[in-house]
Structures are given as structure tokens and as C-alpha cells.
Scaffold this active site. Structure first.
Site, short mmCIF file in Angstrom:
data_model
loop_
_atom_site.label_atom_id
_atom_site.label_comp_id
_atom_site.label_asym_id
_atom_site.label_seq_id
_atom_site.Cartn_x
_atom_site.Cartn_y
_atom_site.Cartn_z
N ASP A 1 1.44 2.38 3.58
CA ASP A 1 0.59 3.53 3.35
C ASP A 1 1.28 4.75 3.30
OD1 ASP A 1 -1.82 5.02 2.77
OD2 ASP A 1 -2.79 5.19 4.89
N HIS B 1 -4.81 -0.74 6.16
CA HIS B 1 -4.26 0.04 7.20
C HIS B 1 -5.17 0.03 8.29
CE1 HIS B 1 -7.04 2.66 5.14
NE2 HIS B 1 -6.02 3.20 4.19
N HIS C 1 -10.60 0.58 1.79
CA HIS C 1 -10.25 1.61 2.78
C HIS C 1 -11.40 1.34 3.63
CE1 HIS C 1 -8.99 5.77 4.34
NE2 HIS C 1 -9.69 5.74 4.81
N LYS D 1 -9.39 -0.63 -5.82
CA LYS D 1 -9.48 -0.15 -4.46
C LYS D 1 -10.75 0.53 -4.07
CE LYS D 1 -7.63 1.87 -0.73
NZ LYS D 1 -6.48 2.75 -0.23
N HIS E 1 1.55 5.36 -1.85
CA HIS E 1 1.09 6.69 -2.77
C HIS E 1 2.53 7.14 -3.39
CE1 HIS E 1 -2.84 6.38 -1.02
NE2 HIS E 1 -2.12 5.94 0.02
N HIS F 1 0.79 -1.22 -0.01
CA HIS F 1 0.02 0.10 -0.05
C HIS F 1 0.77 1.20 -0.02
CE1 HIS F 1 -3.79 2.10 1.52
NE2 HIS F 1 -3.12 3.02 1.34
C1 NCD Z 1 -3.75 8.73 1.76
C2 NCD Z 1 -3.33 9.71 0.76
O1 NCD Z 1 -2.81 10.89 1.20
O2 NCD Z 1 -3.22 9.50 -0.50
N1 NCD Z 1 -3.80 9.62 3.42
C3 NCD Z 1 -4.06 8.81 4.44
O3 NCD Z 1 -3.97 9.76 5.43
N2 NCD Z 1 -3.61 7.60 4.52
C4 NCD Z 1 -4.82 8.32 1.46
C5 NCD Z 1 -5.43 6.85 2.25
O4 NCD Z 1 -4.91 5.81 2.06
O5 NCD Z 1 -6.35 6.94 3.01
ZN ZN Z 2 -3.24 4.97 1.54
#
Ligand code: NCD
Ligand code: ZN
Length: 345
Positions: free
Chosen positions: A243, A170, A135, A98, A18, A16
Site C-alpha cells: 500500500d 491492508h 478496501h 477494486k 499506488h 497493492h
Molecule cells: C491510499 C492512497 O493514497 O491512494 N491511501 C492510504 O492511506 N492507504 C488509498 C488506499 O489504499 O486507501
Molecule cells: Zn492503497
């Protein structure tokens, strides 16, 4: 003082992350490639990754910026997806869809309000072997209760579709851990580094710490304890997803700050610390290098990574983002990536 000075692990994966897009993508992708062989890349871009060509383009952009990183692709799964679109996403190489509940996190305004909205797609998802990543927060609910209130529809869905794999992303509560433990083998959960370490008090109990603000928000000490026990248990339903969610410093230190913790610069090193402190180093490899790959039906990585006990200070800023544990000393440093014999082989 612990006598261990070296940890040799099968090279880990992160299920996971970003990586963002455009000018930001390169630094974040190369940071991930420093340690992880494979990362499951989240699709909450603007515009989102929705269709086959989006997946192909995004993977190509990642490949150009970080050729050594194997990007496992996810798309944003919406009730309006047609069987043909899902088939084309699969052909383009997506491994997971997702699900974002509406408005609960970064770029989720187009999300669903109930997981049952995607039930009509389940036969197609099953046929294509696409994993459904959730999520797990219920929109409109008080923020500390959002995850717990999502568990009913999650359990119903997992039970109703036993041949579709579901990942509760998460997890942040003892209830979520318990829920996933009791569900069938088609349900698993990712756990982040920061949810293994912090509680809500670290975010708002003293001075406000915007760089620890994330969704789902860190909860009670009893929740953190349940997450730790799940991660240390050797139960293959629980595996690592950082995450890691970078937002530029100014987007966090402002009146309406973005949610997300940028943990990639310290991810494996931080995990080693958490597992060592608990006397559970022997469980680290399963958690970050084995169970996730097995759940996704992927071969285990052949290479190893070596951590050495050599303290280093986490930078205050990494690519314009304040990383998790900025300015703190970490005990373990990633020394080498190599081929060799894994720790628990
Ligand atoms: C994530 C993001 O910034 O893309 N933020 C977070 O607080 N975890 C998105 C997500 O996975 O919820
Ligand atoms: Zn995330």
C-alpha cells in the site's frame, strides 16, 4: 548480533501499490522496479481506471516509464459496470476489480456503501476469473471501528460466492485477521510493512506524525501483534501488499493532509528487519514472493534478490515525498537481482 549476513530470496511481488499518474508516475514506478518483479497497481486515479481502454493506457504509461516492471492491473469496480465492460476489462489485461467504500480514502468519493451492491456482478466476475480486492472499511462509522464493521458484509460475500476470489486489503485489526483465517480458501488478505510496525500511538500518541497517517489507520498493539503473527505464520492467506501511497510532502504537512504512507523505498529492506527481529526470516519468502502469486494464479518469479547486512540511512525526501522511516538507519540493503537458487528451494 545475528550471524546472517546475506538473505537470498525469490524475487518478491507487491500486491497493492499506488503508482499515481502523469509526471509523478515514472519515479514511483522505477522505485518499485528496483526490487519487485510484479506489482498490483491500484486504480484510484483522477479520473479513475474504470474501463478496458483505461487499463491499456495506464499499463502502457507504466511500461514506458519502467519497462522492467510487470504491472498487474486493477480497475475500480462499481455497481454500474456491465458484463460487457467487465469482459473488456479482462481482455485489456485487468486481473482484479477494486472496491472502494464511499469516502473512506484517497479518491473514493464515487465508492459503494455496501458490498452487497456488487453482488449482481458476481457471476460475471466468476466467469472472467477476476479477483475482487476490497478496501475493507465501512463508510460513516467511527474511524477505529470501520474495518471491523466491514467484516460482516465481507464474510457474507465471500461465503455466498465461493468461486470468486476476494482480498481484504491492508488489514489493520486482529478481527480482520481472524475473519480471513476462518473464511474459505477464496479469501485472502494483504498486510503492509507499516501495519506490521506501527500503532495509533506512533501516529498521534506523541507529536503528530502526518507521514504515518494512512487508511486504514494503524490500531492497537494487540492488532499489530495479530498482523505480525499472521505474516509470520506461513498461512498462505496472508501476503504482502505495501500500500505504498506517495503524496508530496506539502500534501501531508498541511491542515488537511492526505492519507498514505510511502513505503516503497524501504519495502523489502523493512520487511527483512521485521521478520528478522521476530526470528522468522525463513517465513519472509512465502509472505512476499510466493503466497500472493499463488492466490492470483501466477507463476512464481524465477529470479532472486540478495539482501546484505549493510546499514544505510533512508533519505529525508524521495521524489518530493517523505518516505516511510525517513532519516532512520536500515540494517539490510538490496544488493543484487539475479537468477539463481531461491532461499527455500
Ligand atoms: C491510499 C492512497 O493514497 O491512494 N491511501 C492510504 O492511506 N492507504 C488509498 C488506499 O489504499 O486507501
Ligand atoms: Zn492503497
Amino acid at each position: 548480533m545475528n550471524s546472517t549476513t546475506n538473505i537470498v530470496l525469490r524475487r518478491p511481488d507487491d500486491f497493492h501499490v499506488h503508482l499515481r499518474q502523469d509526471a509523478d508516475l515514472g519515479e514511483y514506478a522505477r522505485e518499485a522496479a528496483r526490487v519487485f518483479a510484479r506489482v498490483l497497481v491500484m486504480p484510484n486515479l483522477v479520473p479513475p481506471i474504470l474501463e478496458g481502454p483505461d487499463v491499456s493506457r495506464y499499463r502502457q504509461a507504466i511500461r514506458e516509464q519502467a519497462p522492467a516492471l510487470e504491472a498487474l492491473m486493477a480497475f475500480k469496480l462499481l455497481p454500474r459496470h456491465t458484463p460487457a465492460q467487465l469482459a473488456s476489462l479482462k481482455t485489456a489485461g485487468a486481473v482484479a476489480g477494486k472496491v472502494y467504500p464511499e469516502g473512506v480514502t484517497t479518491n473514493s468519493e464515487d465508492g459503494i456503501t455496501d458490498l452487497r451492491q456488487i453482488w449482481p456482478l458476481m457471476p460475471v466476475l466468476e466467469e472472467l476469473g477476476l479477483v475482487v480486492c476490497c478496501h475493507g472499511e465501512k463508510p460513516g462509522v467511527f474511524s477505529l471501528d470501520r474495518e471491523e464493521r466491514f467484516l460482516d458484509e465481507f464474510s457474507q460475500t465471500v461465503t455466498k460466492f465461493p468461486n470468486v476470489r476476494f482480498v481484504l486489503e491492508h488489514v489493520s485489526t486482529a478481527s480482520a485477521v481472524e475473519c480471513v483465517e476462518h473464511l474459505g480458501a477464496n479469501a485472502a488478505a494483504t498486510i503492509t510493512l507499516h501495519h506490521l510496525e506501527i500503532t495509533l500511538d506512533d501516529v498521534i500518541g506523541g507529536m503528530l506524525k502526518p507521514h504515518l497517517f494512512c487508511k486504514p489507520i494503524a490500531k492497537r498493539p494487540s492488532d499489530r501483534e495479530a498482523l505480525r503473527q499472521a505474516a509470520f505464520s506461513g498461512n498462505p492467506k496472508f501476503f504482502f501488499g505495501s500500500d505504498s501511497a506517495p503524496h508530496l510532502k506539502g500534501k501531508k504537512e498541511c491542515a488537511a493532509g492526505c492519507a498514505g504512507v510511502y513505503s516503497m523505498p524501504v519495502a523489502l529492506e523493512g520487511l527483512a528487519e521485521v521478520f528478522e527481529r521476530a526470528g522468522k526470516l525463513e517465513r519472509l519468502e512465502g509472505f512476499c514472493s510466493q503466497f500472493g502469486a499463488e492466490f492470483y494464479g501466477l507463476a512464481l518469479n524465477e529470479e532472486t534478490v540478495t539482501l546484505v547486512r549493510d546499514a544505510w540511512k533512508v533519505p529525508d525526501l524521495a521524489h518530493g515525498v517523505v518516505p516511510y522511516r525517513a532519516g532512520e538507519l536500515l540494517a539490510w540493503r538490496v544488493a543484487t537481482l539475479s537468477t539463481g537458487t531461491p532461499l527455500n528451494a
